[in-house]
Design a protein around this motif. Structure first.
Motif, mmCIF file in Angstrom:
data_model
loop_
_atom_site.group_PDB
_atom_site.id
_atom_site.type_symbol
_atom_site.label_atom_id
_atom_site.label_comp_id
_atom_site.label_asym_id
_atom_site.label_seq_id
_atom_site.Cartn_x
_atom_site.Cartn_y
_atom_site.Cartn_z
ATOM 1 N N LYS A 1 14.718 -9.568 14.468
ATOM 2 C CA LYS A 1 15.618 -10.285 13.547
ATOM 3 C C LYS A 1 15.532 -11.795 13.737
ATOM 4 O O LYS A 1 16.531 -12.507 13.638
ATOM 5 N N ASP B 1 -7.346 -0.466 -0.042
ATOM 6 C CA ASP B 1 -6.678 -0.487 1.263
ATOM 7 C C ASP B 1 -7.683 -0.481 2.407
ATOM 8 O O ASP B 1 -7.455 -1.072 3.463
ATOM 9 N N ARG C 1 -8.731 -3.828 2.781
ATOM 10 C CA ARG C 1 -7.664 -4.604 3.396
ATOM 11 C C ARG C 1 -7.664 -4.386 4.916
ATOM 12 O O ARG C 1 -7.521 -5.331 5.699
ATOM 13 N N PRO D 1 5.570 -9.186 12.848
ATOM 14 C CA PRO D 1 6.320 -7.914 12.909
ATOM 15 C C PRO D 1 7.298 -7.867 14.075
ATOM 16 O O PRO D 1 8.426 -7.411 13.935
ATOM 17 N N SER E 1 1.113 4.058 -2.897
ATOM 18 C CA SER E 1 0.496 5.369 -2.676
ATOM 19 C C SER E 1 1.518 6.483 -2.502
ATOM 20 O O SER E 1 1.314 7.609 -2.974
ATOM 21 N N SER F 1 0.835 -1.203 0.000
ATOM 22 C CA SER F 1 0.000 0.000 0.000
ATOM 23 C C SER F 1 0.865 1.247 0.000
ATOM 24 O O SER F 1 0.583 2.218 -0.706
ATOM 25 N N GLN G 1 10.230 -9.909 13.219
ATOM 26 C CA GLN G 1 11.081 -9.197 12.258
ATOM 27 C C GLN G 1 11.917 -8.144 12.964
ATOM 28 O O GLN G 1 13.111 -8.001 12.724
ATOM 29 N N ARG G 2 11.264 -7.443 13.850
ATOM 30 C CA ARG G 2 11.978 -6.389 14.553
ATOM 31 C C ARG G 2 13.142 -6.970 15.351
ATOM 32 O O ARG G 2 14.170 -6.349 15.523
ATOM 33 N N HIS H 1 -0.522 -2.313 14.654
ATOM 34 C CA HIS H 1 0.457 -2.446 13.575
ATOM 35 C C HIS H 1 -0.216 -2.921 12.293
ATOM 36 O O HIS H 1 -0.050 -2.344 11.229
ATOM 37 N N ALA I 1 4.793 1.547 11.536
ATOM 38 C CA ALA I 1 3.423 1.257 11.974
ATOM 39 C C ALA I 1 3.392 0.929 13.470
ATOM 40 O O ALA I 1 2.333 0.739 14.052
ATOM 41 N N PRO J 1 -0.711 5.734 10.393
ATOM 42 C CA PRO J 1 -0.779 6.543 9.162
ATOM 43 C C PRO J 1 -0.372 7.998 9.438
ATOM 44 O O PRO J 1 -0.792 8.541 10.457
ATOM 45 N N ASN K 1 -2.509 -0.187 11.006
ATOM 46 C CA ASN K 1 -1.826 1.043 10.596
ATOM 47 C C ASN K 1 -1.217 0.939 9.198
ATOM 48 O O ASN K 1 -1.110 1.930 8.500
ATOM 49 N N GLN K 2 -0.815 -0.263 8.808
ATOM 50 C CA GLN K 2 -0.217 -0.433 7.476
ATOM 51 C C GLN K 2 -1.208 -0.016 6.384
ATOM 52 O O GLN K 2 -0.915 0.904 5.626
ATOM 53 N N PRO K 3 -2.381 -0.677 6.307
ATOM 54 C CA PRO K 3 -3.312 -0.226 5.249
ATOM 55 C C PRO K 3 -3.796 1.206 5.457
ATOM 56 O O PRO K 3 -4.046 1.912 4.492
ATOM 57 N N LEU K 4 -3.884 1.601 6.748
ATOM 58 C CA LEU K 4 -4.343 2.980 6.998
ATOM 59 C C LEU K 4 -3.372 3.994 6.395
ATOM 60 O O LEU K 4 -3.789 5.031 5.861
ATOM 61 N N ALA K 5 -2.086 3.678 6.496
ATOM 62 C CA ALA K 5 -1.077 4.570 5.922
ATOM 63 C C ALA K 5 -1.346 4.732 4.430
ATOM 64 O O ALA K 5 -1.296 5.846 3.887
ATOM 65 N N GLY K 6 -1.664 3.591 3.773
ATOM 66 C CA GLY K 6 -1.985 3.651 2.354
ATOM 67 C C GLY K 6 -3.224 4.484 2.097
ATOM 68 O O GLY K 6 -3.266 5.325 1.192
#
Lengths: 122, 619
Positions: B482, B436, B439, B476, A20, A16, B479-480, B396, A85, A107, B399-404
């Motif tokens: 590692k 999004d 999503r 996530p 965007s 996304s 990932q953070r 988390h 995020a 966001p 927030n990802q799709p929200l950012a989009g």
């Protein structure tokens, strides 16, 4: 067409954002290019031309801060605006202290992003 | 002459010098029931008691050879077959040359005397044996003449040899020094005033032993001023020691009951006679002099528990099993929990008795209740804690799709407000905004699944699907840190009835522990594998294997205990709660050290009832 204000690279594993954000950056008058990982960015020909990085913090493989370290190590320091995020001041503040322009929580608003970029491009 | 001899009421006889009988008077013959011819010579000895034959023969031979008069005792059989004792007396008649011409003799019936002697000897033996058995000696004492008699047993009790002449001094010398003054006074008074004596005191024996004796003296003298005592001295050491032991064991029992808060009771079922021990009275709040009956008992039993008590008691009356139950008592304003364990005894006389113990377990119950309350509070904390983890993960994910969305919306707005407006670009960004948004909605839908069954609900659980949801939430985080997180999920696992959200909390707890165990990014390797399996024992297993610091040096028994933590900032309740959850599913939680590095935590849940098959691992 107005001349470009500069090249901004977006590195984020989230689709996304990759779709965007370049559009918004172009609206702001930048050239923009998106990469899905730090490795992809490091291998691309855009690396040497990038004026500013909008960089996701947590990514599979090399993370945002690690990319920052790698660039510093290569002597190719690029102004970085981190985006994340994960809303955690304990992670954000060290990034600022280490020289990031800013760290924006997703966001984020267009004005917050513009304000951060304005500090790079004056 | 013969007539006279026949008439006298004595058995008379005579023999030749060699002892051969040549005459028996009528009395003798009629006693024997023999004719003179049969008795003559040695014929009469047929009536001798066989046991006496040898002795008599030997005495008779001695007399004959010594030619001196003599006597002996022997039994002769009367005509009716009954033996009687006789004193045989023989007198020789000498010729001028000193030789014996004849022997004359008489037999005197001494049977009654013999029997009296026998009886006396027997009763003396009985007395001696009785004295030995009862450790009681006889004493006779005449103060005026200083005469004292002790029976054998009296010597034994006093510890003196039998040849020692007893005296008051000898007796007093055995007296324990602490008792000597009192005993001396009483003995002196008895001697002076003739008063009967009855006392118990201690003897100090030469070897240092202490004996207890009881002395009873009774004045049987003709008048009080000239006393003559008979009495008994009894060794009561055993009794005293038994009393002491009994007192001691009673004291210990009472003390034991007091310390263990356990009272005992006896209930004679047929007569409803009830006896409570002191401690049981205390438990029931009954004073020592209150008569215990069912009214006293039932008025102290918590009302809700009365039916239980009634049921248990009627079981006892019906002669069924031994009672073992727990009821509550209301004593004053105090609620007590007591545990009752009884034993039914059928007596030989046909009556039934219920003997039992009642333990006050209030403190234990109160502690258990407090513990359960604490546990549920802890479970709540753990739940809130993992909810916090989830909330961060949700934020988390959303927030990802929200950012989009926000970026697309802004871009779209900028494009429309440009001069000229970029309609095509605005439409494209708007389309992406919608995508999004969908999503984000998907993420929320997926997360809602985790929470809509917030309360414990048993439903068919697809452990693979549940695991994947947790894995996606924690990706996530992994990932953070590692950490590479792999899943190896067994295909077509059976579904089982369970609480999905709770089990997900267990999985999340395992994964979070793995993250903590792997620690600093400098430490390598950094791998976590979540595995599901269908074990050969038909259990569904989930395990989380990590390459962290492992569990060496951690007591495996305490690993799942509440408040036991090896983490600097942990509360040590995660694994404890996890265990409660797994055990509530009838399962087992476990941990083991890996062969090379790290540890594996897991649980297995029995596949009690299959509710379908997991398909999640295929997607």
């Amino acid at each position: 067409m107005r001349p470009s204000r500069g090249l901004v690279a977006v590195v984020d594993d989230d689709q996304s954002v990759r779709e965007s954000l370049p559009d918004l950056l172009r609206v702001f008058g930048f050239d923009a290019q998106a990469f899905s990982s730090a490795a992809e960015f490091l291998q691309s020909p855009w690396l040497g031309k990038t004026d500013c990085l909008v960089l996701d913090v947590a990514m599979p493989g090399m993370s945002g801060p690690e990319l920052q370290d790698e660039l510093d190590r290569r002597g190719q320091g690029i102004p970085i605006v981190f985006i994340t995020a994960h809303k955690d001041e304990d992670e954000r503040l060290p990034l600022i202290r280490r020289g990031a322009i800013d760290c924006l929580y997703k966001p984020f608003s267009d004005t917050a992003l513009k304000a951060a970029l304005d500090r790079v491009f004056g | 002459m013969n007539k006279i001899i026949d008439a006298i009421p004595v058995m008379a006889w005579s023999t030749l010098p060699d002892g051969t009988a040549d005459f028996f008077n009528e009395h003798f013959l009629s006693f024997l029931g023999m004719t003179a011819e049969a008795a003559y010579g040695w014929g009469w000895t047929a009536s001798l008691h066989p046991d006496d034959l040898e002795n008599l023969t030997s005495v008779w031979a001695t007399l004959i050879s010594s030619k001196l008069p003599g006597e002996t005792e022997a039994r002769l059989m009367r005509a009716d077959g009954q033996y009687r004792w006789f004193l045989f007396r023989a007198n020789p008649v000498y010729a001028k040359d000193g030789s014996v011409t004849r022997w004359y003799g008489t037999n005197t019936d001494i049977d009654d005397r013999k029997r009296a002697e026998e009886a006396l000897r027997r009763s003396a033996a009985f007395l001696a044996q009785g004295q030995t058995l009862t450790e009681t000696g006889s004493v006779w004492w005449k103060p005026a003449t200083q005469e004292i008699f002790w029976s054998d047993e009296a010597y034994r009790v006093a510890g003196y040899p039998k040849n020692q002449q007893p005296t008051v001094e000898l007796m007093l010398s055995r007296c324990h020094p602490d008792d000597l003054t009192d005993v001396g006074e009483m003995v002196a008074r008895a001697a002076e005033e003739g008063a009967n004596l009855e006392l118990e005191h201690r003897l100090l024996m030469p070897d240092g032993d202490v004996k207890y004796v009881r002395i009873v003296l009774q004045n049987i003298g003709p008048d009080r001023s000239a006393p003559e005592f008979i009495g008994a001295v009894t060794d009561i050491t055993r009794r005293k020691k038994a009393e002491e032991r009994l007192r001691r064991s009673e004291m210990l029992l009472a003390e034991g009951q007091r310390i263990s808060l356990t009272g005992t009771f006896s209930w004679k079922v047929d007569s409803d006679e009830i006896t409570f021990s002191g401690e049981l009275r205390r438990i029931f709040g009954l004073s020592d002099n209150t008569v215990v009956d069912f009214d006293r008992i039932t008025e102290r039993v918590y009302r809700e528990d009365l039916p239980l008590l009634a049921e248990k008691m009627s079981n006892v009356r019906a002669g069924s099993d031994n009672p073992d139950y727990e009821i509550r008592l209301k004593v004053g304003d105090q609620l007590k929990h007591v545990r009752v364990v009884g034993r039914i005894i059928k007596h030989l006389d046909g009556t039934t008795e219920c003997l039992g113990a009642v333990q006050d377990v209030t403190a234990q119950r109160v502690a258990e209740e407090a513990r359960d309350k604490l546990r549920s509070e802890l479970a709540q904390i753990a739940r809130v804690m993992s909810l916090n983890t989830m909330a961060a993960a949700i934020a988390h994910e959303v927030n990802q799709p929200l950012a989009g969305i926000v970026t697309n919306a802004s871009t779209s707005l900028h494009m429309l407000s440009a001069n000229p407006p970029n309609i095509e670009g605005a439409i494209e960004t708007a389309r992406r905004t919608i995508r999004d948004g969908n999503r984000a909605a998907d993420v929320i839908t997926r997360l809602r699944v985790l929470f809509k069954r917030g309360t414990s609900a048993m439903e068919p659980v697809d452990i693979n699907e549940a695991t994947l949801e947790v894995v996606s939430l924690l990706t996530p985080d992994m990932q953070r840190h590692k950490i590479s997180l792999h899943t190896e999920l067994f295909e077509t696992l059976p579904l089982f009835k369970g609480d999905r959200v709770q089990l997900q909390q267990v999985v999340m707890n395992f994964l979070r522990n793995s993250i903590d165990a792997i620690g600093e990014p400098s430490q390598l390797p950094r791998d976590v594998v979540v595995r599901t399996e269908f074990a050969s024992d038909m259990t569904i297993q989930l395990s989380v294997e990590d390459t962290g610091c492992g569990i060496a040096g951690v007591d495996p028994d305490r690993l799942f205990d509440a408040f036991h933590t090896t983490k600097a900032s942990g509360m040590g309740i995660g694994l404890s709660i996890s265990r409660s959850i797994v055990e509530a599913h009838g399962g087992r939680i476990w941990a083991k050290a890996n062969s090379i590095v790290g540890a594996t935590f897991g649980f297995s849940i029995p596949n009690a009832k299959s509710d379908g098959v997991s398909l999640a691992s295929r997607s």
